[in-house]
Write an enzyme that holds these catalytic residues in place. Sequence first.
Site, short mmCIF file in Angstrom:
data_model
loop_
_atom_site.label_atom_id
_atom_site.label_comp_id
_atom_site.label_asym_id
_atom_site.label_seq_id
_atom_site.Cartn_x
_atom_site.Cartn_y
_atom_site.Cartn_z
N ASP A 135 95.77 21.79 -5.21
CA ASP A 135 97.01 22.02 -4.48
C ASP A 135 97.67 20.65 -4.23
O ASP A 135 97.23 19.62 -4.74
CB ASP A 135 96.78 22.86 -3.22
CG ASP A 135 96.20 22.08 -2.04
OD1 ASP A 135 95.89 20.88 -2.20
OD2 ASP A 135 96.06 22.68 -0.95
N CYS B 49 91.59 20.52 -3.07
CA CYS B 49 92.68 20.69 -2.09
C CYS B 49 92.51 19.58 -1.06
O CYS B 49 91.74 18.64 -1.29
CB CYS B 49 92.68 22.09 -1.48
SG CYS B 49 91.30 22.48 -0.39
N THR C 152 91.06 19.32 1.91
CA THR C 152 89.68 19.17 2.38
C THR C 152 88.65 19.62 1.37
O THR C 152 87.46 19.30 1.51
CB THR C 152 89.45 20.02 3.64
OG1 THR C 152 89.74 21.39 3.30
CG2 THR C 152 90.34 19.58 4.80
N HIS D 272 69.87 23.23 -8.59
CA HIS D 272 69.36 24.40 -7.86
C HIS D 272 70.31 25.59 -7.91
O HIS D 272 69.84 26.73 -7.86
CB HIS D 272 69.12 24.04 -6.38
CG HIS D 272 67.96 23.11 -6.19
ND1 HIS D 272 67.42 22.85 -4.95
CD2 HIS D 272 67.24 22.37 -7.08
CE1 HIS D 272 66.40 21.98 -5.09
NE2 HIS D 272 66.29 21.67 -6.36
N HIS E 13 64.79 28.86 -9.19
CA HIS E 13 66.21 28.84 -8.79
C HIS E 13 66.98 29.96 -9.46
O HIS E 13 67.93 30.50 -8.88
CB HIS E 13 66.82 27.48 -9.13
CG HIS E 13 66.12 26.35 -8.48
ND1 HIS E 13 66.03 26.23 -7.11
CD2 HIS E 13 65.41 25.32 -9.00
CE1 HIS E 13 65.31 25.15 -6.81
NE2 HIS E 13 64.92 24.59 -7.94
#
Length: 147
Positions: free
Chosen positions: A8, A66, A68, A99, A134
């Site tokens: 963004d 974005c 954050t 993992h 995993h």
Amino acid sequence: MKLTIGSDHGAVELKETVKAVLAEYPDIEVNDVGTFGTESVDYPDIAEKVCADVVNGRSERGIVLCGTGIGISIAANKIKGIRCALCNDVYSAKKCREHNNANVLAMGGRVLGRGPAEEIVRAWLTTEFEGGRHQRRLDKITALENK
Ligand code: RB5
């Protein structure tokens, strides 16, 4: 490997930084779905575009960015088949491959400096999934998606 990237308006600069890292790997073909300017856009729309490429097989991996990294990672993880990891450090970038077989990496343009972001991308690109126990856990995530 084909890889789709999108951000963004909060991470357009980071997207260019990441693309410069991707250019270090001659076998990576990049599809950039935008955004390309500073005009405000909605991160779920970008997550949808990137993740569509991953789930329909056009790309093996995706990178979503974005301000954050939080909103776009939440949106990406709503899409069936996406395992998106928000990484702010190299250790997490390695572990989400080993993992969690994370097929999408999220980062925040207002959180990470250039150097740490570059190292995170390199670690995420070059670390393989370990499988074994995993895989059993990923199968359980898939089962959750299908409930
Ligand atoms: C956009 O202003 C900002 O909310 C977005 O980039 C992101 O940080 C959301 O999680």
